[in-house]
Design a protein around this motif. Structure first.
Motif, PDB file in Angstrom:
ATOM      1  N   LYS A  53      43.174 -45.259  80.204  1.00 18.00           N
ATOM      2  CA  LYS A  53      41.669 -44.794  80.634  1.00 18.00           C
ATOM      3  C   LYS A  53      40.961 -45.894  80.797  1.00 18.00           C
ATOM      4  N   MET A  54      39.839 -45.676  81.640  1.00 21.21           N
ATOM      5  CA  MET A  54      38.747 -47.022  81.948  1.00 21.21           C
ATOM      6  C   MET A  54      38.179 -46.863  80.491  1.00 21.21           C
ATOM      7  N   ASP A  55      37.912 -48.246  80.217  1.00 23.42           N
ATOM      8  CA  ASP A  55      37.138 -48.591  79.019  1.00 23.42           C
ATOM      9  C   ASP A  55      35.674 -48.625  79.480  1.00 23.42           C
ATOM     10  N   ALA A  56      34.705 -47.844  79.391  1.00 19.61           N
ATOM     11  CA  ALA A  56      33.216 -48.335  79.769  1.00 19.61           C
ATOM     12  C   ALA A  56      32.732 -49.377  79.177  1.00 19.61           C
ATOM     13  N   LYS A  57      32.810 -49.353  77.754  1.00 18.69           N
ATOM     14  CA  LYS A  57      31.858 -50.543  77.228  1.00 18.69           C
ATOM     15  C   LYS A  57      32.401 -51.783  77.693  1.00 18.69           C
ATOM     16  N   ALA A  58      33.753 -52.068  77.714  1.00 20.57           N
ATOM     17  CA  ALA A  58      34.478 -53.111  78.044  1.00 20.57           C
ATOM     18  C   ALA A  58      33.890 -53.588  79.479  1.00 20.57           C
ATOM     19  N   THR A  59      34.029 -52.503  80.371  1.00 21.00           N
ATOM     20  CA  THR A  59      33.417 -52.688  81.843  1.00 21.00           C
ATOM     21  C   THR A  59      32.120 -53.112  82.169  1.00 21.00           C
ATOM     22  N   ILE A  60      31.160 -52.479  81.096  1.00 20.98           N
ATOM     23  CA  ILE A  60      29.645 -52.994  81.335  1.00 20.98           C
ATOM     24  C   ILE A  60      29.609 -54.603  80.735  1.00 20.98           C
ATOM     25  N   ARG A  61      30.261 -54.763  79.637  1.00 22.35           N
ATOM     26  CA  ARG A  61      30.309 -56.261  79.258  1.00 22.35           C
ATOM     27  C   ARG A  61      30.668 -57.025  80.190  1.00 22.35           C
ATOM     28  N   ALA A  62      31.902 -56.736  80.918  1.00 20.05           N
ATOM     29  CA  ALA A  62      32.517 -57.674  81.909  1.00 20.05           C
ATOM     30  C   ALA A  62      31.655 -57.881  83.067  1.00 20.05           C
ATOM     31  N   SER A  63      30.811 -56.710  83.641  1.00 20.53           N
ATOM     32  CA  SER A  63      30.023 -56.642  84.669  1.00 20.53           C
ATOM     33  C   SER A  63      28.753 -57.743  84.558  1.00 20.53           C
ATOM     34  N   LEU A  64      28.305 -58.061  83.333  1.00 17.26           N
ATOM     35  CA  LEU A  64      27.447 -58.960  83.135  1.00 17.26           C
ATOM     36  C   LEU A  64      27.139 -60.249  83.852  1.00 17.26           C
ATOM     37  N   LYS A  65      28.445 -60.592  83.772  1.00 15.78           N
ATOM     38  CA  LYS A  65      28.478 -61.877  84.498  1.00 15.78           C
ATOM     39  C   LYS A  65      28.193 -61.774  86.162  1.00 15.78           C
ATOM     40  N   TYR A  66      28.435 -60.698  86.588  1.00 16.59           N
ATOM     41  CA  TYR A  66      28.060 -60.237  87.858  1.00 16.59           C
ATOM     42  C   TYR A  66      26.310 -59.750  88.125  1.00 16.59           C
ATOM     43  N   ASN A  67      25.700 -59.796  87.018  1.00 14.99           N
ATOM     44  CA  ASN A  67      24.649 -59.206  87.066  1.00 14.99           C
ATOM     45  C   ASN A  67      24.548 -57.560  87.368  1.00 14.99           C
TER      46      ASN A  67
END
Length: 269
Positions: A53-67
């Protein structure tokens, strides 16, 4: 002459104690093929289960490098590689069965997180270092050379005491404990107290025994050990040993057991 395939098929169903030296050499080569096939099957299963399943928390953390835009979708890892502690009886009656079991484990190293391996006759020895190389035959022969067969007073209880004193920390809630032996203890103290503690510390305890239950008498302590195990499987020939290693649904059962234990701990807390 019988076709080679039929001969191998018959040998795989023949009890270990009835095999000649030439039969054993044929089966050792067959083990390598079976282990390679099993390793491929497990690797394919893990590849198919790679993304959960998609990991929402990990996805948000990873998206920070793309603003935040665009997002890199992160999935939970569904691969659960087990940690194994295996204790093998290498006395005369169990030697070939344990040798084949160690061959399987050596071939499956890439599919498990960690394997701690031990061998015993009248005392316990860690053999994990022997499996750090790349040659299974050399590793196993090194173990058997250090612990030669003969008329020993097999003492599992004393070996369990060795384990308690030196290696108990290898067992935890992520570990499968695997015992390969006939449970015959020459009327020595079976040290059920130690084995009970080991079984409680491990997630799952599986005992592989070449003897069927109706032979568990005399100096056999299996009637005492069996209730402390999650499962006891008869492995009197290579076919049964291969089926035990590749038991259908074993990984799913292990994951369900993990979930039940986590829920129980959460409820207790």
């Amino acid at each position: 002459e019988k076709p080679r395939g039929e001969n191998i098929d018959n040998l795989m169903s023949r009890p270990f104690q009835s095999l000649s030296d030439s039969d054993k050499q044929l089966l050792q080569r067959e083990v390598q093929k079976l282990a390679a096939a099993l390793r491929t099957r497990i690797a394919l299963r893990q590849k198919r289960a790679k993304n959960g399943k998609m990991d929402a928390k990990a996805t948000i953390r990873a998206s920070l490098k793309y603003n935040g835009v665009p997002m890199e979708i992160i999935h939970r890892n569904r691969i659960h590689k087990p940690k194994i502690v295996v204790i093998c009886d290498v006395s005369t009656s169990m030697r070939f069965c344990s040798e084949l079991m160690l061959s399987f484990l050596f071939a499956l190293q890439g599919q498990v997180r960690k394997t701690h391996a031990f061998a015993f006759i009248d005392h316990l020895e860690s053999i994990s270092e022997d499996f750090s190389g790349s040659n299974a035959d050399e590793a196993i022969q090194s173990v058997l050379w250090r612990m030669p067969s003969g008329h020993y007073n097999t003492d599992l209880g004393f070996s369990l005491n060795d384990f308690q004193n030196e290696y108990m920390d290898t067992l935890n809630s992520g570990t499968t404990l695997l015992i390969v032996g006939d449970g015959r203890n020459n009327y020595n103290d079976p040290r059920l107290d130690i084995f009970s503690t080991m079984s409680r510390r491990a997630t799952r305890t599986i005992w592989l025994n070449p003897e069927p239950p109706h032979l568990w008498h005399g100096d056999s302590d299996m009637p005492k050990y069996a209730p402390l195990c999650s499962n006891v499987l008869k492995v009197g020939n290579l076919r049964e040993l291969a089926e035990a290693v590749a038991q259908p649904g074993a990984q799913a059962q292990l994951r369900r057991h993990h979930r039940r234990r986590r829920r129980a701990r959460a409820g207790n807390s």
